[in-house]
Design a protein around this motif. Structure first.
Motif, PDB file in Angstrom:
ATOM      1  N   GLY A   5      -2.703   3.711  12.470  1.00  0.00           N
ATOM      2  CA  GLY A   5      -2.543   4.333  11.164  1.00  0.00           C
ATOM      3  C   GLY A   5      -3.838   4.438  10.388  1.00  0.00           C
ATOM      4  O   GLY A   5      -3.839   4.430   9.154  1.00  0.00           O
ATOM      5  N   LEU A   6      -4.955   4.567  11.099  1.00  0.00           N
ATOM      6  CA  LEU A   6      -6.257   4.586  10.456  1.00  0.00           C
ATOM      7  C   LEU A   6      -6.869   5.979  10.372  1.00  0.00           C
ATOM      8  O   LEU A   6      -7.970   6.134   9.834  1.00  0.00           O
ATOM      9  CB  LEU A   6      -7.224   3.646  11.204  1.00  0.00           C
ATOM     10  CG  LEU A   6      -6.919   2.155  11.043  1.00  0.00           C
ATOM     11  CD1 LEU A   6      -7.772   1.338  12.005  1.00  0.00           C
ATOM     12  CD2 LEU A   6      -7.175   1.703   9.602  1.00  0.00           C
ATOM     13  N   PRO A  13      -5.666  10.274   9.583  1.00  0.00           N
ATOM     14  CA  PRO A  13      -4.570  11.192   9.233  1.00  0.00           C
ATOM     15  C   PRO A  13      -4.079  11.929  10.470  1.00  0.00           C
ATOM     16  O   PRO A  13      -4.874  12.333  11.326  1.00  0.00           O
ATOM     17  CB  PRO A  13      -5.223  12.157   8.234  1.00  0.00           C
ATOM     18  CG  PRO A  13      -6.470  11.480   7.777  1.00  0.00           C
ATOM     19  CD  PRO A  13      -6.929  10.627   8.906  1.00  0.00           C
ATOM     20  N   SER A  38       2.997   5.891   3.371  1.00  0.00           N
ATOM     21  CA  SER A  38       1.890   5.952   2.420  1.00  0.00           C
ATOM     22  C   SER A  38       0.752   5.069   2.916  1.00  0.00           C
ATOM     23  O   SER A  38       0.932   4.242   3.820  1.00  0.00           O
ATOM     24  CB  SER A  38       2.355   5.453   1.047  1.00  0.00           C
ATOM     25  OG  SER A  38       2.663   4.060   1.120  1.00  0.00           O
ATOM     26  N   ASP A  39      -0.428   5.227   2.320  1.00  0.00           N
ATOM     27  CA  ASP A  39      -1.574   4.391   2.715  1.00  0.00           C
ATOM     28  C   ASP A  39      -1.248   2.914   2.531  1.00  0.00           C
ATOM     29  O   ASP A  39      -1.587   2.080   3.380  1.00  0.00           O
ATOM     30  CB  ASP A  39      -2.801   4.760   1.883  1.00  0.00           C
ATOM     31  CG  ASP A  39      -3.365   6.120   2.250  1.00  0.00           C
ATOM     32  OD1 ASP A  39      -2.998   6.646   3.327  1.00  0.00           O
ATOM     33  OD2 ASP A  39      -4.167   6.660   1.458  1.00  0.00           O
ATOM     34  N   ARG A  46       1.137   1.739   5.264  1.00  0.00           N
ATOM     35  CA  ARG A  46       0.442   1.586   6.545  1.00  0.00           C
ATOM     36  C   ARG A  46      -0.385   0.306   6.565  1.00  0.00           C
ATOM     37  O   ARG A  46      -0.452  -0.393   7.585  1.00  0.00           O
ATOM     38  CB  ARG A  46      -0.443   2.804   6.812  1.00  0.00           C
ATOM     39  CG  ARG A  46       0.308   4.000   7.355  1.00  0.00           C
ATOM     40  CD  ARG A  46      -0.640   5.018   7.960  1.00  0.00           C
ATOM     41  NE  ARG A  46      -1.505   5.606   6.961  1.00  0.00           N
ATOM     42  CZ  ARG A  46      -1.202   6.684   6.261  1.00  0.00           C
ATOM     43  NH1 ARG A  46      -0.025   7.287   6.448  1.00  0.00           N
ATOM     44  NH2 ARG A  46      -2.043   7.181   5.374  1.00  0.00           N
ATOM     45  N   ALA A  47      -1.024   0.001   5.446  1.00  0.00           N
ATOM     46  CA  ALA A  47      -1.814  -1.232   5.366  1.00  0.00           C
ATOM     47  C   ALA A  47      -0.917  -2.454   5.552  1.00  0.00           C
ATOM     48  O   ALA A  47      -1.292  -3.418   6.229  1.00  0.00           O
ATOM     49  CB  ALA A  47      -2.551  -1.300   4.031  1.00  0.00           C
TER      50      ALA A  47
END
Length: 224
Positions: free
Chosen positions: A53-54, A56, A72-73, A76-77
């Motif tokens: 997920g790093l 797009p 969302s970012d 994912r984090a």
């Protein structure tokens, strides 16, 4: 058991619009070990970064029931923190810290009630990999020791999935083979899903499943 991976219509494009990765469909079972090979520039690292997920991407990329491409970012984090362990060619250690502080780095960011357990697990992993959990600065350790510290850091959170990018590239043959055994044995014992990108023939031979990427596409899928 590690998470299953399901890919449907995965595409990654560069800033210039060029297609870097184009995978119509792919899957692997939870707890399976996979190696990815291919020439330089084939998209191997891009594939691994998409799995983490790093970068797009478009399409569907599911770890278990979670489509990481749709998150969302921040989500994912959280998934990386809670589910994925990452190992890179460069160990990316804090040179001034000792092995345990590096391996247990996630304890500084996780919930307070999990920190002691994480440090205990990190210490156990270091011991398993033959590294003393002392205060000797990581920068004074050999390349093989530093990479083992990085693997212990990736595994300290007990991730369901381990992603490794050229983990043996900077190591001598004997040290690299020892690390390969560490990676596959630990993943198998824990039932963890393992995906490793590598040019290393010894790592490719150790993997039960190997795919080849060329030009951002899967050109071959085979059992090693």
């Amino acid at each position: 058991m590690g998470l299953a991976l399901t890919i449907e219509g995965l595409t990654v494009r560069g800033d210039d619009g060029r297609t870097l990765l184009d995978i119509p469909s792919f899957s692997m079972a939870g707890g399976e070990a996979l190696a990815i090979r291919g020439p330089s520039g084939a998209g191997k690292t891009t594939f691994l970064m998409a799995l983490a997920g790093l970068v797009p991407c478009s399409g569907r990329l599911l770890w278990g029931d979670t489509d990481i491409a749709a998150l969302s970012d921040a989500a994912r984090a959280r998934l990386r923190r809670d589910t994925l362990g990452l190992v890179f060619q460069d160990p990316n250690l804090f040179e001034e810290l000792g092995p345990l502080d590096n391996a247990a780095l996630a304890a500084s960011f996780g919930p307070r009630n999990t920190r002691a357990t994480l440090r205990t697990r990190a210490e156990s992993l270091l011991d398993r990999f033959g590294i003393k959990a002392d205060n000797r600065a990581a920068g004074s350790h050999s390349g093989g020791e530093r990479q083992r510290i990085a693997v212990a850091r990736a595994l300290a959170t007990n991730p369901l999935v381990l992603l490794a990018d050229e983990p043996t590239a900077s190591l001598d043959r004997a040290t690299g083979e020892a690390l390969i055994e560490d990676l596959f044995t630990e993943a198998s014992t824990a039932g963890r899903t393992l995906v490793a990108v590598s040019h290393d023939e010894a790592l490719l031979a150790r993997a039960p499943r190997v795919i080849t990427l060329i030009g951002g596409r899967i050109a071959e899928a085979a059992r090693a």
